[in-house]
Enzyme design. Structure first.
Site, PDB file in Angstrom:
ATOM      1  N   SER A  63       0.981  -0.912   0.221  1.00  0.00           N
ATOM      2  CA  SER A  63      -0.251  -0.176  -0.017  1.00  0.00           C
ATOM      3  C   SER A  63       0.540   1.112  -0.014  1.00  0.00           C
ATOM      4  O   SER A  63       1.175   1.898  -1.317  1.00  0.00           O
ATOM      5  CB  SER A  63      -1.320   0.303   0.694  1.00  0.00           C
ATOM      6  N   HIS A  68       3.513  14.024   5.597  1.00  0.00           N
ATOM      7  CA  HIS A  68       3.833  15.595   6.416  1.00  0.00           C
ATOM      8  C   HIS A  68       4.377  16.415   7.299  1.00  0.00           C
ATOM      9  O   HIS A  68       4.462  15.961   8.464  1.00  0.00           O
ATOM     10  CB  HIS A  68       2.203  16.005   6.147  1.00  0.00           C
ATOM     11  N   CYS A  83      -1.651  -3.697   3.179  1.00  0.00           N
ATOM     12  CA  CYS A  83      -2.539  -4.848   2.984  1.00  0.00           C
ATOM     13  C   CYS A  83      -2.335  -6.264   3.692  1.00  0.00           C
ATOM     14  O   CYS A  83      -0.583  -6.688   2.941  1.00  0.00           O
ATOM     15  CB  CYS A  83      -2.676  -4.771   1.748  1.00  0.00           C
TER      16      CYS A  83
END
Length: 122
Positions: A63, A68, A83
């Site tokens: 995935s 940030h 996943c």
């Protein structure tokens, strides 16, 4: 294919000088993902002007990991979704170790997918 997913939302407040250094962030996350045997299939980042933060995304075959940074607030937001493979406590500790000294930490874990979840419509 197993649809079970594990979504970690990691919020770290820290005094780390790395929050606006795109190379150090990329290298550290790249090393952690490789050591944890995740499969990196792509990477993209953006360094914002001046002392601005950095946004980065690792595309994984499992995935993604995105981050940030907000150096002006001594803060980084990390999103790790996988996943089929649940990151270990050691994997999470490796991520935390990049950002010492940590002054505040919150890790939320959400199980996602069809297996074991109940879907509701609103």
């Amino acid at each position: 294919m197993d649809s079970q997913g594990y979504h970690y939302l990691i919020d770290i407040e820290c005094k780390s000088p790395h929050l606006n250094n795109e190379k150090i962030l990329k290298d550290n996350f790249n090393n952690i993902l490789n050591e944890s045997e995740f499969n990196i299939v792509g990477f993209l980042d953006k360094k914002f002007a001046g002392e601005g933060g950095v946004t980065g995304v690792f595309l994984l075959s499992e995935s993604h990991l995105s981050y940030h940074t907000y150096p002006e607030n001594n803060y980084i937001s990390i999103d790790l979704y996988t996943c089929g493979k649940d990151p270990t406590k050691e994997d999470l500790n490796k991520i935390k170790s990049i950002f010492n000294p940590i002054t505040n930490l919150n890790i939320s874990r959400v199980k996602r997918g069809i297996n074991g979840n109940t879907f509701k419509t609103t």
